[in-house]
Scaffold this motif. Sequence first.
Motif, PDB file in Angstrom:
ATOM      1  N   LEU A  71     179.146  69.176  49.765  1.00 45.74           N
ATOM      2  CA  LEU A  71     177.764  68.363  49.747  1.00 45.74           C
ATOM      3  C   LEU A  71     177.069  68.692  50.223  1.00 45.74           C
ATOM      4  CD1 LEU A  71     179.622  64.637  49.946  1.00 45.74           C
ATOM      5  CD2 LEU A  71     178.573  65.753  47.600  1.00 45.74           C
ATOM      6  N   GLU A  72     177.356  69.222  51.501  1.00 51.34           N
ATOM      7  CA  GLU A  72     175.968  69.850  52.034  1.00 51.34           C
ATOM      8  C   GLU A  72     175.876  71.382  51.819  1.00 51.34           C
ATOM      9  OE1 GLU A  72     173.373  71.303  54.911  1.00 51.34           O
ATOM     10  OE2 GLU A  72     173.632  69.423  54.077  1.00 51.34           O
ATOM     11  N   TYR A  73     176.722  71.862  51.271  1.00 56.39           N
ATOM     12  CA  TYR A  73     176.455  73.052  50.087  1.00 56.39           C
ATOM     13  C   TYR A  73     175.928  73.194  48.759  1.00 56.39           C
ATOM     14  CZ  TYR A  73     177.417  77.703  47.413  1.00 56.39           C
ATOM     15  OH  TYR A  73     177.302  78.773  46.399  1.00 56.39           O
ATOM     16  N   ILE A  74     175.377  72.169  48.256  1.00 55.30           N
ATOM     17  CA  ILE A  74     174.986  71.881  47.160  1.00 55.30           C
ATOM     18  C   ILE A  74     174.215  71.450  47.334  1.00 55.30           C
ATOM     19  CG2 ILE A  74     174.956  70.093  44.822  1.00 55.30           C
ATOM     20  CD1 ILE A  74     178.623  69.520  45.557  1.00 55.30           C
ATOM     21  N   ARG A  75     173.525  70.327  48.221  1.00 61.58           N
ATOM     22  CA  ARG A  75     171.842  70.775  49.022  1.00 61.58           C
ATOM     23  C   ARG A  75     171.103  71.446  49.278  1.00 61.58           C
ATOM     24  NH1 ARG A  75     169.161  69.507  52.539  1.00 61.58           N
ATOM     25  NH2 ARG A  75     170.487  69.998  54.205  1.00 61.58           N
ATOM     26  N   THR A  76     172.525  72.518  50.180  1.00 65.52           N
ATOM     27  CA  THR A  76     171.219  73.804  49.963  1.00 65.52           C
ATOM     28  C   THR A  76     171.297  74.693  49.466  1.00 65.52           C
ATOM     29  OG1 THR A  76     173.324  74.634  50.977  1.00 65.52           O
ATOM     30  CG2 THR A  76     171.985  73.101  52.861  1.00 65.52           C
ATOM     31  N   HIS A  77     172.072  74.554  48.515  1.00 63.05           N
ATOM     32  CA  HIS A  77     172.050  75.927  47.437  1.00 63.05           C
ATOM     33  C   HIS A  77     171.634  75.688  45.878  1.00 63.05           C
ATOM     34  CE1 HIS A  77     174.720  77.273  50.666  1.00 63.05           C
ATOM     35  NE2 HIS A  77     174.611  78.218  50.070  1.00 63.05           N
ATOM     36  N   PRO A  78     170.369  75.254  45.844  1.00 62.20           N
ATOM     37  CA  PRO A  78     169.539  74.394  44.106  1.00 62.20           C
ATOM     38  C   PRO A  78     170.793  75.587  42.883  1.00 62.20           C
ATOM     39  CG  PRO A  78     168.324  75.851  45.142  1.00 62.20           C
ATOM     40  CD  PRO A  78     169.305  75.808  46.761  1.00 62.20           C
ATOM     41  N   HIS A  79     170.479  74.714  42.045  1.00 61.70           N
ATOM     42  CA  HIS A  79     171.049  75.339  40.825  1.00 61.70           C
ATOM     43  C   HIS A  79     170.239  76.593  40.106  1.00 61.70           C
ATOM     44  CE1 HIS A  79     173.721  73.009  40.321  1.00 61.70           C
ATOM     45  NE2 HIS A  79     172.978  71.429  40.250  1.00 61.70           N
ATOM     46  N   GLN A  80     171.083  77.415  39.591  1.00 60.30           N
ATOM     47  CA  GLN A  80     169.866  78.717  39.515  1.00 60.30           C
ATOM     48  C   GLN A  80     168.916  78.581  38.854  1.00 60.30           C
ATOM     49  OE1 GLN A  80     172.325  81.549  36.796  1.00 60.30           O
ATOM     50  NE2 GLN A  80     171.231  83.212  36.616  1.00 60.30           N
TER      51      GLN A  80
END
Length: 141
Positions: free
Chosen positions: A110-119
């Motif tokens: 979840l933290e990774y998803i939050r800190t890495h926005p979609h392309q």
Amino acid sequence: MAKLFICCLAALCAVAVARPDQYDAAAETRSFSADIKEDGSYQYQFDTTNGIAAQESGVGGYYASGSSAYYAPDGQLITLTYTADENGFQPSGDHLPTPPPIPNAILKSLEYIRTHPHQEERQGGAQVKPFKPGQIYYNKN
């Protein structure tokens, strides 16, 4: 009519939390009050000689908050507080079950998803044209 509803509600609460032993069968209501106003707001409270107590206030059909307490057969005091509104019924009490903790792997993802926005978000986002009534869109491919 509304006062009858509140009285029935209070009696139902008392019956729901009462134990079927002889001490409870002889319990009496120590205090009871109920008030319903023209605007739909209400409040009630009661307590009994065997330790059952409840109170609630709110606006009928929109919001309610309150609490109830009674003694379990093992002598433990059970207390429940709650609110009920557009978000649903939200109870709270030490006796209620709690969900297990979220596993670390899920928290990390979840933290990774939050800190890495979609392309698309990194490139300025997709361009979406607002729809205008009566306008016809054609696929240009």
